[in-house]
Design an enzyme around this catalytic site. Structure first.
Site, PDB file in Angstrom:
ATOM      1  N   GLY A   7     -11.703  -3.072 -15.512  1.00  0.00           N
ATOM      2  CA  GLY A   7     -11.197  -2.366 -15.600  1.00  0.00           C
ATOM      3  C   GLY A   7     -10.753  -2.249 -14.038  1.00  0.00           C
ATOM      4  N   ALA A   9      -8.225  -4.878 -12.833  1.00  0.00           N
ATOM      5  CA  ALA A   9      -6.371  -4.932 -12.496  1.00  0.00           C
ATOM      6  C   ALA A   9      -6.322  -3.900 -12.356  1.00  0.00           C
ATOM      7  CB  ALA A   9      -6.528  -6.140 -14.327  1.00  0.00           C
ATOM      8  N   GLY A  11      -5.566  -0.126  -9.772  1.00  0.00           N
ATOM      9  CA  GLY A  11      -5.551   0.204  -8.592  1.00  0.00           C
ATOM     10  C   GLY A  11      -6.929  -0.065  -8.159  1.00  0.00           C
ATOM     11  N   GLY A  13     -10.023  -1.010  -9.049  1.00  0.00           N
ATOM     12  CA  GLY A  13     -10.418  -1.752  -9.700  1.00  0.00           C
ATOM     13  C   GLY A  13     -10.353  -2.940  -8.795  1.00  0.00           C
ATOM     14  N   ASP A  34     -10.659  -6.579 -17.368  1.00  0.00           N
ATOM     15  CA  ASP A  34      -9.486  -5.258 -18.021  1.00  0.00           C
ATOM     16  C   ASP A  34      -9.159  -6.382 -19.452  1.00  0.00           C
ATOM     17  OD1 ASP A  34      -7.144  -3.909 -17.647  1.00  0.00           O
ATOM     18  OD2 ASP A  34      -8.264  -3.852 -15.417  1.00  0.00           O
ATOM     19  N   HIS A 177     -16.835  16.646 -10.487  1.00  0.00           N
ATOM     20  CA  HIS A 177     -16.232  15.542  -9.596  1.00  0.00           C
ATOM     21  C   HIS A 177     -14.815  16.235 -10.151  1.00  0.00           C
ATOM     22  CE1 HIS A 177     -14.797  12.002  -7.795  1.00  0.00           C
ATOM     23  NE2 HIS A 177     -13.969  11.894  -8.462  1.00  0.00           N
TER      24      HIS A 177
END
Length: 312
Positions: A7, A9, A11, A13, A34, A177
């Protein structure tokens, strides 16, 4: 030491990849994957930064090349929250993504430590666990839900409220979370006293901080930069522990034999095999005890949802 970011690519990542490129130990390999075709270009961009970290980028439907030989896999793949969504709204898309990527990890790098960022973490971590169990490679010491964002937010907000140095602030965060499952143990912050009103307000702010960012970005994204920093902190702690550094403790969401739920976030001593020891989180205040007990039904339902998703 090879670290793979799945992942890469997005924000989170890209922020995570930047921090790892600049902070991983010399001689490390960083692998970015990605589905987005831009991913090899992200790796080229980062390769111009002068650090002794080798980097490669892979795009397409198959992450195999990125995962070969990985010691640590950090997964941020999936869709992000938009205004009006909560983390559970992400489930329908992100559950399938995590199921597929966990399956690939089981096949290609079954001994890797896996840190999951993709929300809803309360549910995506149990999904990964069930997939790894089905493949016969599950090691509960090596699967983590990265809840570090709750910790760094707690540290930041406490420091700002009380006017004390961040160097002096440690806030354990337990539970899960999302929403009410996030429980900062403010009673354990050393050298600070909170009024009852401050505890209520601060706890709520920490629990809703993700929404604060989503709304502030006005439809333009969610918490990507702070999450990238949180994931880097956890990932770098894990790498240091795997390389033999002693005494590294982080709060993380694990299958740790908790009396409260199958998966539960609490302080964990990291070691050469991932989780070395799940640590007791100590005494709670009355407010914290009530909040913990009140969250358990939701947390257990989140976990069951993940288990049932894999069972079909």
């Amino acid at each position: 030491m090879k670290v793979a970011v799945l992942g890469a690519a997005g924000g989170i990542g890209q922020a995570l990849a930047l921090l790892l490129k600049t902070q991983l130990p010399a001689g490390s390999d960083l692998s970015l994957y990605d589905i987005a075709p831009v991913t090899p270009g992200v790796a080229v961009d980062l390769s111009h930064i002068p650090t002794d970290v080798t980097i490669a980028g892979f795009a397409g439907m198959d992450p195999t090349d990125a995962l070969v030989g990985a010691d640590v896999v950090l997964i941020s793949a999936g869709v992000a929250r938009k205004p009006g969504m909560d983390r559970s709204d992400l489930f329908n898309i992100n559950a399938g993504i995590i199921k597929n990527l966990a399956g690939k990890c089981a096949e290609v790098c079954p001994n890797a430590c896996i840190g999951i960022i993709t929300n809803p973490v309360n549910t995506t971590v149990p999904i990964a666990a069930e997939v790894l169990k089905q493949a016969g490679v599950y090691d509960k010491r090596k699967l983590f839900g990265i809840t570090t964002l709750d910790v760094i937010r707690s540290e930041t907000f406490v420091s700002a409220l009380k006017g004390i140095s961040l160097a002096d602030v440690e806030v354990p965060v337990i539970g899960g979370h999302s929403g009410v499952t996030i429980l900062p143990l403010l009673s354990q912050v050393k050298g600070v006293e909170f009024t009852a009103e401050e505890v209520v307000a601060l706890t709520a702010r920490i629990q809703n901080a993700g929404t604060e960012v989503v709304e502030a970005k006005a439809g333009g994204g969610s918490a990507t930069l702070s999450m990238g920093q949180a994931a880097a902190r956890f990932g770098l702690s894990l790498v240091r522990a795997l390389q033999g550094e002693k005494g590294i403790v982080e709060c993380t969401y694990v299958d740790g034999g908790s009396e409260h739920a199958t998966f539960f976030a609490q302080p964990v001593l990291l070691g050469k095999n991932g989780v070395e020891e799940v640590l007791a989180y100590g005494e709670l205040s009355e407010f914290e005890t009530n909040a913990r007990d009140a969250m358990l039904e939701e947390l257990k339902a989140n976990i069951t949802l993940g288990e049932e998703f894999v069972a079909g």
